[in-house]
Scaffold this active site. Sequence first.
Site, mmCIF file in Angstrom:
data_model
loop_
_atom_site.group_PDB
_atom_site.id
_atom_site.type_symbol
_atom_site.label_atom_id
_atom_site.label_comp_id
_atom_site.label_asym_id
_atom_site.label_seq_id
_atom_site.Cartn_x
_atom_site.Cartn_y
_atom_site.Cartn_z
ATOM 1 N N THR A 1 0.697 -1.234 0.000
ATOM 2 C CA THR A 1 0.000 0.000 0.000
ATOM 3 C C THR A 1 0.727 1.288 0.000
ATOM 4 O O THR A 1 1.800 1.420 0.536
ATOM 5 C CB THR A 1 -1.002 0.022 1.132
ATOM 6 O OG1 THR A 1 -2.170 -0.380 0.563
ATOM 7 C CG2 THR A 1 -1.207 1.259 1.831
ATOM 8 N N LYS B 1 -8.250 -0.453 0.285
ATOM 9 C CA LYS B 1 -7.561 -0.102 1.526
ATOM 10 C C LYS B 1 -8.108 1.157 2.190
ATOM 11 O O LYS B 1 -7.502 1.693 3.101
ATOM 12 C CB LYS B 1 -6.073 0.058 1.232
ATOM 13 C CG LYS B 1 -5.493 -1.209 0.613
ATOM 14 C CD LYS B 1 -4.166 -0.952 0.001
ATOM 15 C CE LYS B 1 -3.683 -2.152 -0.772
ATOM 16 N NZ LYS B 1 -2.457 -1.883 -1.482
ATOM 17 N N SER C 1 4.352 1.807 1.820
ATOM 18 C CA SER C 1 5.656 1.651 1.182
ATOM 19 C C SER C 1 5.969 2.741 0.172
ATOM 20 O O SER C 1 7.118 3.128 0.008
ATOM 21 C CB SER C 1 5.754 0.276 0.532
ATOM 22 O OG SER C 1 4.650 0.043 -0.306
ATOM 23 N N GLY D 1 3.174 5.129 -8.036
ATOM 24 C CA GLY D 1 3.090 3.825 -8.681
ATOM 25 C C GLY D 1 4.122 3.632 -9.781
ATOM 26 O O GLY D 1 4.504 2.504 -10.091
ATOM 27 N N CYS E 1 7.543 3.262 -7.066
ATOM 28 C CA CYS E 1 7.584 2.242 -6.014
ATOM 29 C C CYS E 1 7.069 0.901 -6.545
ATOM 30 O O CYS E 1 5.944 0.829 -7.035
ATOM 31 C CB CYS E 1 6.723 2.694 -4.826
ATOM 32 S SG CYS E 1 6.627 1.471 -3.504
ATOM 33 N N THR F 1 3.609 -0.374 -5.202
ATOM 34 C CA THR F 1 2.452 0.484 -5.435
ATOM 35 C C THR F 1 2.027 0.333 -6.887
ATOM 36 O O THR F 1 2.864 0.340 -7.775
ATOM 37 C CB THR F 1 2.819 1.964 -5.163
ATOM 38 O OG1 THR F 1 3.311 2.079 -3.828
ATOM 39 C CG2 THR F 1 1.621 2.880 -5.335
#
Length: 183
Positions: free
Chosen positions: A13, A45, A136, A168, A171, A174
């Site tokens: 997440t 989430k 993260s 995104g 990472c 993500t």
Amino acid sequence: MPKEDQSRRIRSTTVLLVRRNGKTAMAADGQVTLGETVIKGNARKIRRLGGGKVVAGFAGSTADAFTLLSRFESKLEQFQGQLERAAFELSKDWRTDKYLRSLEALLIVADPKDAFLVSGKGDVISSDEGLLSVGSGSMYALAAARALVKHTELSAREIAEDALRIAGEICIYTNSEITIEEL
């Protein structure tokens, strides 16, 4: 944590909260990763609580996060929807309860007037700049959101979505399956 345990650890997440011009948007990606494998791409989430008046986003172990969401919702009911009081009371319990202390998750909770990051270390953090993030990819999303707030007139929702997309792209934990809730 031993190296082999770390490689099998579930990572998930990026959650970002943006407040701008009286609006609040919370966005989260949908990726859940086990070690180096994506095991789910469209996890949800972010949850609405308190009759839809509060949004909560979580990062960390899913089971731990759901336990904390449930406890937070109970606190919210106990304190008649007072977000700040519920956040502080959850934080106190989290820090002092032996079972809760072992949970590995972080929460961001918001209503139309307040927003807080709640941690198991006893932290209840509000933001002076209207931005909070966990997970993260949170630092990537936060950096992108800061730049967008400073250099654009985009809405809270647009900033949250664009910042998550940028995170995104950087990472590996993500993705671009984004869920957004607004208040």
